[in-house]
Design a protein around this motif. Structure first.
Motif, PDB file in Angstrom:
ATOM      1  N   GLY A 197       0.734  -0.979  -0.073  1.00 44.80           N
ATOM      2  CA  GLY A 197       0.026  -0.114   0.059  1.00 44.80           C
ATOM      3  C   GLY A 197       0.866   1.300   0.051  1.00 44.80           C
ATOM      4  O   GLY A 197       1.916   1.282  -0.571  1.00 44.80           O
ATOM      5  N   HIS A 242      -2.293  -5.588   1.095  1.00 44.67           N
ATOM      6  CA  HIS A 242      -2.553  -4.772   2.235  1.00 44.67           C
ATOM      7  C   HIS A 242      -2.833  -3.246   1.836  1.00 44.67           C
ATOM      8  O   HIS A 242      -2.394  -2.807   0.506  1.00 44.67           O
ATOM      9  N   ASP A 243      -3.539  -2.503   2.630  1.00 51.76           N
ATOM     10  CA  ASP A 243      -3.862  -1.103   2.390  1.00 51.76           C
ATOM     11  C   ASP A 243      -4.451  -0.796   0.990  1.00 51.76           C
ATOM     12  O   ASP A 243      -5.160  -1.452   0.455  1.00 51.76           O
ATOM     13  N   ASN A 299      -6.246  -5.074   6.404  1.00 53.90           N
ATOM     14  CA  ASN A 299      -6.336  -3.745   6.689  1.00 53.90           C
ATOM     15  C   ASN A 299      -6.420  -2.874   5.187  1.00 53.90           C
ATOM     16  O   ASN A 299      -5.641  -1.766   5.101  1.00 53.90           O
ATOM     17  N   ALA A 343      -7.726  -0.494   2.136  1.00 55.22           N
ATOM     18  CA  ALA A 343      -8.682   0.505   1.525  1.00 55.22           C
ATOM     19  C   ALA A 343      -9.754  -0.138   0.570  1.00 55.22           C
ATOM     20  O   ALA A 343      -9.749  -0.636  -0.272  1.00 55.22           O
ATOM     21  N   TRP A 395     -11.367   5.476   2.952  1.00 54.84           N
ATOM     22  CA  TRP A 395      -9.877   6.214   2.774  1.00 54.84           C
ATOM     23  C   TRP A 395     -10.075   7.345   1.781  1.00 54.84           C
ATOM     24  O   TRP A 395     -11.244   7.336   1.241  1.00 54.84           O
ATOM     25  N   THR A 439      -4.539   9.254  -4.118  1.00 50.46           N
ATOM     26  CA  THR A 439      -5.267   8.715  -3.285  1.00 50.46           C
ATOM     27  C   THR A 439      -6.714   9.043  -3.555  1.00 50.46           C
ATOM     28  O   THR A 439      -7.012  10.215  -3.483  1.00 50.46           O
ATOM     29  N   ASP A 483      -6.215  -1.725  14.619  1.00 52.29           N
ATOM     30  CA  ASP A 483      -6.025  -0.663  13.578  1.00 52.29           C
ATOM     31  C   ASP A 483      -7.063   0.489  13.549  1.00 52.29           C
ATOM     32  O   ASP A 483      -8.246  -0.043  13.661  1.00 52.29           O
ATOM     33  N   GLN A 524      -7.936   1.499   9.182  1.00 49.18           N
ATOM     34  CA  GLN A 524      -8.846   0.627   8.583  1.00 49.18           C
ATOM     35  C   GLN A 524      -9.458  -0.228   9.629  1.00 49.18           C
ATOM     36  O   GLN A 524      -8.863  -1.285   9.791  1.00 49.18           O
ATOM     37  N   HIS A 582      -1.776  -1.229  11.996  1.00 46.81           N
ATOM     38  CA  HIS A 582      -1.969  -1.198  10.575  1.00 46.81           C
ATOM     39  C   HIS A 582      -1.020  -1.941   9.989  1.00 46.81           C
ATOM     40  O   HIS A 582      -1.376  -2.666   8.974  1.00 46.81           O
ATOM     41  N   TRP A 583       0.422  -2.070  10.466  1.00 47.03           N
ATOM     42  CA  TRP A 583       1.394  -2.799   9.799  1.00 47.03           C
ATOM     43  C   TRP A 583       1.475  -4.028  10.383  1.00 47.03           C
ATOM     44  O   TRP A 583       2.207  -4.872  11.099  1.00 47.03           O
TER      45      TRP A 583
END
Length: 286
Positions: free
Chosen positions: A48, A114-115, A139, A141, A146, A212, A237, A240, A266-267
């Motif tokens: 992401g 991810h993301d 997690n 988008a 987002w 984005t 998280d 998200q 998030h990570w």
């Protein structure tokens, strides 16, 4: 094969290069690849913002023990082309993914994302449902979840380009060290910073941030996604939240389940590497 504890320089040395088209323009794209001789459809790992394929350093090499894995740097990210003249959006990155898959001899793939990589995976899986066998979404988008305020702010002209070295370090630490659950290890933080620390990196980060666009996930026909889906989520998280995992599991047409990893922000691939790795390998083997 790059080891599970590889630093970003070793990861970079292991990468290969190809090209992919965005809006009719050929761009240089780098990628990590391992396990080419293993059977089954390839597993493609999608990062992401503001990360790159190094995000998967603790996951992809282990999966490559059984499967062919590919982890690209999206256009504008990592070691891929970062010139100031092309779109970096989820829509554009879906074109990059489509070109990478078109090079594969297989008719189907598995996607781990991810993301905003999840936004790319969801767009691709909705448009080409027969080509995606399994989805792992972490997690990600999705829907209208987002962009998050901080990332959005980085796209304001002059903000990132105006950072001095101390401000760059402070903001990167905020994203990758303070944003992690507990204490982030130095190799993770250094690896995430590295592409943006190079010449032109701050402008590249600004261009990625401004690209984005929530319209690129609100338009997805989630009900067209037939892939078996695992929403593998960092339960802590706030960017998200796990409610989005439940919403995704309800929206897709294929069989879907949610697995929450506690003590993960998030990570999640970094916060709970071993548990994440085990869940992914078990799911892909089913």
């Amino acid at each position: 094969m790059v080891t599970l504890d590889a630093d970003h320089e070793a990861w970079t040395a292991a990468q290969s290069a190809t090209t992919a088209a965005v809006d009719g323009r050929e761009l240089d794209v780098t990628y990590y690849e391992a396990g080419r001789d293993n059977g089954g459809p390839p597993v493609i790992f999608l990062h992401g913002i503001p990360t790159w394929s190094f995000l998967w350093r603790g996951i992809a090499p282990a999966v490559a023990e059984d499967r062919h894995v590919i982890a690209p740097d999206f256009a504008g990210y990592g070691n891929s082309q970062r010139t100031d003249d092309f779109d970096r959006s989820v829509r554009a990155q879906t074109s990059v993914l489509a070109d990478l898959i078109a090079e594969s001899p297989y008719n189907r793939v598995d996607l781990v994302a991810h993301d905003i990589g999840g936004g790319v995976a969801l767009r691709y899986a909705a448009a080409r449902s027969s080509q995606v066998r399994k989805l792992v979404l972490s997690n990600v988008a999705c829907f209208d979840s987002w962009p998050v305020e901080y990332i959005n702010s980085l796209g304001v002209p002059g903000v990132v380009e105006g950072w001095d070295d101390d401000e760059f370090e402070e903001n990167m630490d905020f994203l990758f060290a303070e944003g992690a659950h507990g204490e982030a290890d130095e190799a993770f933080v250094a690896g995430m910073k590295a592409p943006w620390a190079r010449e032109g990196g701050r402008t590249a980060l600004a261009r990625a941030a401004v690209a984005t666009n929530t319209n690129h996930t609100t338009c997805i026909d989630y009900g067209a996604i037939t892939a078996e889906t695992l929403c593998l989520w960092g339960a802590d998280d706030v960017l998200q939240p796990i409610d989005n995992a439940d919403r995704l599991a309800d929206a897709v047409a294929g069989d879907a389940r949610v697995v929450a990893l506690d003590d993960a922000y998030h990570w999640v691939t970094h916060d709970r590497t071993e548990a994440y790795r085990d869940e992914v390998r078990a799911f892909l083997a089913e």
